[in-house]
Design a protein around this motif. Structure first.
Motif, PDB file in Angstrom:
ATOM      1  N   GLY A 139      51.494 -11.476  -0.018  1.00 32.88           N
ATOM      2  CA  GLY A 139      51.437 -12.177   1.246  1.00 32.88           C
ATOM      3  C   GLY A 139      50.151 -12.961   1.387  1.00 32.88           C
ATOM      4  O   GLY A 139      49.078 -12.477   0.993  1.00 32.88           O
ATOM      5  N   PHE A 140      50.230 -14.182   1.912  1.00 35.06           N
ATOM      6  CA  PHE A 140      49.054 -15.014   2.165  1.00 35.06           C
ATOM      7  C   PHE A 140      48.841 -15.058   3.672  1.00 35.06           C
ATOM      8  O   PHE A 140      49.763 -15.392   4.431  1.00 35.06           O
ATOM      9  N   LEU A 141      47.643 -14.723   4.086  1.00 35.65           N
ATOM     10  CA  LEU A 141      47.373 -14.502   5.504  1.00 35.65           C
ATOM     11  C   LEU A 141      46.262 -15.402   6.020  1.00 35.65           C
ATOM     12  O   LEU A 141      45.263 -15.628   5.332  1.00 35.65           O
ATOM     13  N   ASP A 142      46.446 -15.872   7.240  1.00 36.19           N
ATOM     14  CA  ASP A 142      45.355 -16.514   7.976  1.00 36.19           C
ATOM     15  C   ASP A 142      45.619 -16.296   9.467  1.00 36.19           C
ATOM     16  O   ASP A 142      46.771 -16.147   9.891  1.00 36.19           O
ATOM     17  N   LEU A 143      44.562 -16.267  10.238  1.00 37.32           N
ATOM     18  CA  LEU A 143      44.727 -16.128  11.687  1.00 37.32           C
ATOM     19  C   LEU A 143      43.716 -16.987  12.413  1.00 37.32           C
ATOM     20  O   LEU A 143      42.674 -17.346  11.866  1.00 37.32           O
ATOM     21  N   VAL A 156      49.517 -16.119  10.773  1.00 37.34           N
ATOM     22  CA  VAL A 156      50.641 -16.574   9.945  1.00 37.34           C
ATOM     23  C   VAL A 156      50.586 -15.849   8.612  1.00 37.34           C
ATOM     24  O   VAL A 156      49.525 -15.737   7.990  1.00 37.34           O
ATOM     25  N   LEU A 157      51.738 -15.338   8.209  1.00 36.60           N
ATOM     26  CA  LEU A 157      51.862 -14.662   6.913  1.00 36.60           C
ATOM     27  C   LEU A 157      52.935 -15.386   6.095  1.00 36.60           C
ATOM     28  O   LEU A 157      54.067 -15.569   6.558  1.00 36.60           O
ATOM     29  N   TYR A 158      52.552 -15.826   4.882  1.00 35.46           N
ATOM     30  CA  TYR A 158      53.534 -16.399   3.963  1.00 35.46           C
ATOM     31  C   TYR A 158      53.919 -15.330   2.961  1.00 35.46           C
ATOM     32  O   TYR A 158      53.083 -14.823   2.219  1.00 35.46           O
TER      33      TYR A 158
END
Length: 987
Positions: A787-791, A815-817
């Motif tokens: 998972g690729f995460l940013d907030l 957002v989680l990809y």
């Protein structure tokens, strides 16, 4: 009444004044009719009793019961609630003379009062077979009990204690009664809160097992004073849906509510007002908040008007049953004109028509105040309720804000039906009644299943050979379960007046109070007389006290400490983190003070050598950041005094949100908690394993602190007083306290004063992204869950006092990809718990500055330690390779040719402007850009950056995905093993 009110409102009081006078006008009745007409015999009975029409709430409740629902009716005192269940039960008996009903009341006096009313009702019902009722409680003789068991009455009137000790354990002897059980009436529902409510919930669950055994499906009828959550509380007690009726149709006579202020001794003022009311022929009830105050008012009244000695009496728990009944009868018959009582008389015992209710001290809750005030004016005449506030923060707040009481909604009643300690106590009782079956236990909640395992491991339950049943080891485990108090009760003995060598009981107290009220040297007040405790026998649970003319009272001092055992929940608030968790509380009583009666002058201090009390409970706490501490200290205020005062005031305000008093909750303020590494203020349930109050406090923590600040700011004192920050139960003697510091701390916590900008300590701000591509993923093996995460956040670093306080910045959007599913998931703040669960399910979480920023922000929302997640931080990896940091914006522009179009400041601005479309798109671009950079580094083995001279250079990225997954997977397995073996406190 007019003469009394005129005197009360206009005369010059020596040290008191009327602060507010409210007139509550009379209300006309609202009538209703059930959907189907009543049976003729029942209608005839109502007419014979002078009842021509039903009130709206009575008809509505009856319709629900006829439809097969369980019902709770929460309407004011004297609104005709008992008629509802008497009608329903009578209708059932007319249909089936072999039916039965069980009436449960919390106290014996109320049981007998309602039994007499029920007999009067039954006598009015024309029936070929007379309906019968009998009281079965601790005062029923053994002969009477045997008669009742042989031929159970139509209605058995009892209490939860007898249901627990005498009916359920011997259910086989009551088989015909349980087979025919159609109704279970549970009166005074609001009393089944806290520890008592937790016990009663288990008893009612056991009752349902018994009725299931005999094929009965009784309907439950709950009756309550007006509370904020009657349906929720009733449903917790029986774990079934319950219909709620709260709108009363009963009439209400005109009432006066008078709030007074006093600078002198309350006992003397209460005695004077009571004397005036009695002299004018008004029947009066005086409610106090403690046994001590009950006796002080009684003593003051006898000193001021000795000729009234035969006309007034005190009344409280701890009196012998014969004493209580004599007083009740005297009041009902008019021989007693005034009674001074603790809460023991606030419930619906019929003591005749009363005119004046004097509240010496705010009863602690809106519900209880109306309940006590409802004791007057029941005969339809004009009545008065007078409140004399104690020098206590909550009392003073109510007098200064009478609208909080007059216009406020009633508090919630809180209990925890899943308290592990109480469940574990009742499981052997349940198994002794009917063996617990494995298929039954499979449907239980995990906490109840754990209690079953604990009881088995402790040896109070034993399993059958095939493991399909559990049996109780003890033949009668019920006697070891005290459903009324925590710990064993103590008996107070005093010399017999006739025979000085003989000791007789004069009262009882529970184990928790015994250490504080019955220690050697303690003054114990009983019916206007003072007794001094000579000894406290902890083994035999006996306190011996001798009469003495003591012109003082005693108050204990203690030391406390709190250890965090487990964090259950966490959330970021305005400028602080609130957490809920399991605590271990240690309290050591160090000695007691003697204070002069009426003036409270300190006389001396005596040390005590009593064992330390230790218990585990549930609490919530407010974590206070170092930035706030520094600001308080820079202002030359006493920080410890500030958080100590804040703790006192918050506990004082807690009863505005839940039915409780100071004895139900405890608190401790710590300037540097060793487990947290920061300052914190704790508020916890005052009973082992908790009773649900702390969970309620955690839910409303910001509203609680708002009221706390309002209380302190509105108090006119300069440095703090009993009306704002002093606590009557403070074990530290109300030192240190700093009112100004408390207000400043609260203003920072609630965002009234911004923390302001701090110097950035070299920390890299959160990086944003622009643009993205979707490279094709090549995978010969089943793809791992990456998972690729940013907030993005709601606040900037400068809003929370600097980058050290990232956990206060709060999530606006995350957002989680999911690389395996090829899906983008968007989470707002209320969905963060779901996001955290998703992160824990992944094989690898990838982000840019994820460990030092994203996880720091998220950690405020969960007790799960995010540092144990398998996470790859690209910023960290690049810094390790180069020895310095590069921003995401720089790497994306030089490597992918895509430059960011905004930054974190813009993202916060979008949040504040409610521009969710721009904010979410921005965060999605950042996540996918992070993904593209990561796979570029994996596939090419480098990223591009530009040095200060303008040279474009490669950053080597010898990152192998399989090795990364293997490395982080091994670390995760190792960390989970360590956590299982040694769960760190507070984590």
């Amino acid at each position: 009444m007019k003469k009394f009110l005129h005197r009360l409102l206009t005369q010059e009081w020596k040290s008191a004044r009327v602060a507010h006078h409210a007139v509550l006008e009379a209300q006309d009745p609202q009538y209703g009719a059930p959907h189907a007409p009543l049976p003729k015999p029942l209608s005839q009975a109502l007419h014979a009793l002078g009842i021509r029409r039903l009130y709206k709430h009575q008809a509505a409740a009856l319709d629900f019961l006829r439809s097969g629902h369980h019902v709770v009716v929460a309407t004011p005192t004297a609104s005709g609630k008992s008629l509802i269940y008497n009608m329903a039960v009578t209708e059932a008996l007319l249909q089936n003379p072999h039916a039965h009903a069980l009436y449960l009341f919390p106290i014996k006096a109320l049981s007998r009062d309602q039994w007499e009313a029920l007999n009067t009702f039954f006598e009015a019902v024309p029936s070929a077979t007379p309906f019968t009722a009998a009281v079965y409680d601790g005062d029923t003789t053994s002969h009477q009990r045997a008669v009742i068991r042989r031929k159970p009455p139509h209605v058995l009137v009892s209490n939860p204690d007898m249901l627990h000790y005498a009916l359920l354990p011997y259910h086989a002897k009551w088989e015909s009664f349980f087979r025919g059980l159609r109704y279970v009436v549970v009166d005074e529902l609001h009393t089944y809160r806290g520890i008592f409510g937790s016990h009663v919930a288990q008893i009612l669950r056991r009752l349902q097992r018994i009725t299931d055994l005999y094929g009965a499906r009784p309907r439950y009828v709950f009756l309550s004073a007006t509370i904020g959550n009657p349906g929720e509380l009733a449903q917790k007690l029986i774990d079934q849906p319950v219909k709620t009726v709260t709108h009363s149709g009963s009439p209400q006579a005109r009432r006066h509510f008078v709030f007074m202020e006093s600078e002198g001794p309350l006992a003397s003022l209460a005695a004077r007002i009571t004397q005036d009311a009695v002299r004018l022929g008004l029947k009066t009830i005086v409610f106090t908040q403690s046994r001590r105050m009950t006796e002080l008012v009684h003593m003051s009244l006898l000193r001021a008007a000795p000729h009234l000695a035969h006309k007034v009496s005190s009344y409280r728990a701890g009196f012998l049953p014969s004493e209580r009944r004599s007083i009740e009868q005297g009041l009902a018959e008019g021989r007693i004109a005034a009674v001074i009582s603790t809460s023991a008389l606030e419930m619906g015992i019929d003591v005749g028509g009363l005119d004046v209710c004097l509240l010496v001290g705010y009863p602690g809750t809106i519900m209880t105040t109306w309940q006590r005030g409802g004791r007057v004016g029941r005969s339809g005449g004009e009545s008065a309720v007078i409140m004399l506030p104690q020098p206590d923060a909550l009392d003073q707040y109510i007098v200064r804000h009478p609208e909080t009481f007059l216009n406020g909604s009633c508090e919630n009643a809180v209990t925890d039906p899943d308290n592990p300690a109480i469940v574990a106590e009742h499981l052997p009782c349940a198994a002794a009644e009917i063996p617990v079956r494995a298929e039954e236990a499979e449907a239980w909640a995990p906490s109840r299943q754990q209690a079953l395992l604990s009881a088995t491991n402790r040896g109070t339950l034993v399993q059958s050979e095939d493991g399909q049943k559990w049996f109780a080891v003890a033949p009668y485990p019920h006697r070891g379960v005290d459903i009324r108090s925590v710990g064993p009760s103590f008996t107070i003995l005093a010399p017999d007046g006739q025979n000085k060598t003989r000791w007789i009981p004069i009262g009882t107290t529970d184990g928790v109070r015994a250490f504080k009220e019955c220690h050697p040297g303690a003054v114990y007040l009983h019916r206007g007389r003072a007794f001094v405790v000579q000894s406290l026998d902890l083994v035999k649970r006996i306190a011996r006290a001798v009469p003495q003319d003591a012109e003082y009272y005693t108050w204990v001092k203690s030391e406390k400490e709190t250890e965090i055992l487990e964090i259950l929940a966490s959330k970021p608030c305005t400028a602080f983190i609130a957490r809920l968790g399991r605590l271990r509380v240690r309290e050591h009583i160090t000695g007691y003070e003697k204070k002069r009666l009426f003036t409270q002058e300190l006389l001396d201090f005596t040390p005590l050598d009593l064992p330390e009390q230790v218990f585990e409970t549930v609490g919530f706490w407010v974590e206070i950041e170092e930035a706030i501490v520094e600001r308080i200290r820079r202002a030359n205020l006493h920080y410890m005094g500030g958080i100590h005062a804040m703790e006192h005031a918050a506990i004082s305000m807690f009863p505005l949100f839940a039915l409780c008093d100071r004895n139900d909750i405890g608190g401790i303020s710590i300037p540097l908690h060793p487990q947290l590494g920061k300052s914190a203020v704790f508020i916890y349930d005052g009973y082992p394993e908790g009773i649900g109050l702390a969970a309620r406090g955690y839910d409303i923590v910001e509203a609680l602190l708002e009221r706390t600040l309002e209380l302190i700011e509105s108090c006119p004192c300069d440095e703090g007083c009993p009306g704002c920050i002093h606590s009557p139960k403070c074990g530290a003697g109300n030192t240190p306290l700093d009112k100004e510091a408390a207000m400043e701390v609260l203003r920072y916590l609630l965002g009234r004063k911004p923390l302001g900008a701090e110097e950035t300590k070299g920390g890299l701000q959160q990086e944003e992204a622009q643009g993205f591509t979707r490279p094709e993923a090549s995978a010969a093996k089943p793809e791992p869950a990456i998972g690729f995460l940013d907030l993005e956040t709601q606040k900037l670093a400068q809003d929370v006092g600097g980058w050290d306080n990232k956990h206060l910045m709060r999530v606006s959007v995350a957002v989680l990809y999911d690389h395996r599913r090829k899906t983008i998931e968007v989470y707002r703040e209320h969905e963060v718990s779901t996001l955290i669960d998703r992160l824990h399910a992944l094989d690898l979480v990838v982000g840019f500055n994820i460990k030092n920023f994203d996880f720091q922000v998220l950690q405020a929302y969960t007790p799960k330690p995010l540092q144990h997640l398998p996470a790859f931080d690209m910023l960290e990896a690049v810094r390790q390779q180069l020895g310095f940091r590069l921003s995401l914006d720089h790497l994306s522009e030089k490597t992918l040719g895509r430059k960011k179009t905004a930054d974190g400041i813009q993202a916060v601005q979008w949040f504040r402007e409610n521009r969710w479309d721009l904010l979410i798109d921005y965060c999605q671009e950042d996540v996918l850009l992070t993904r593209d950079l990561f796979f570029h580094a994996i596939e090419k083995g480098y990223l591009i950056y530009e040095d200060r001279s303008g040279k474009r250079l490669r950053v080597p990225t010898p990152w192998n995905l399989e090795k990364i997954l293997e490395e982080y997977g091994q670390k995760e397995d190792k960390k989970r093993t360590i956590l299982r073996r040694h769960r760190p406190a507070g984590a």
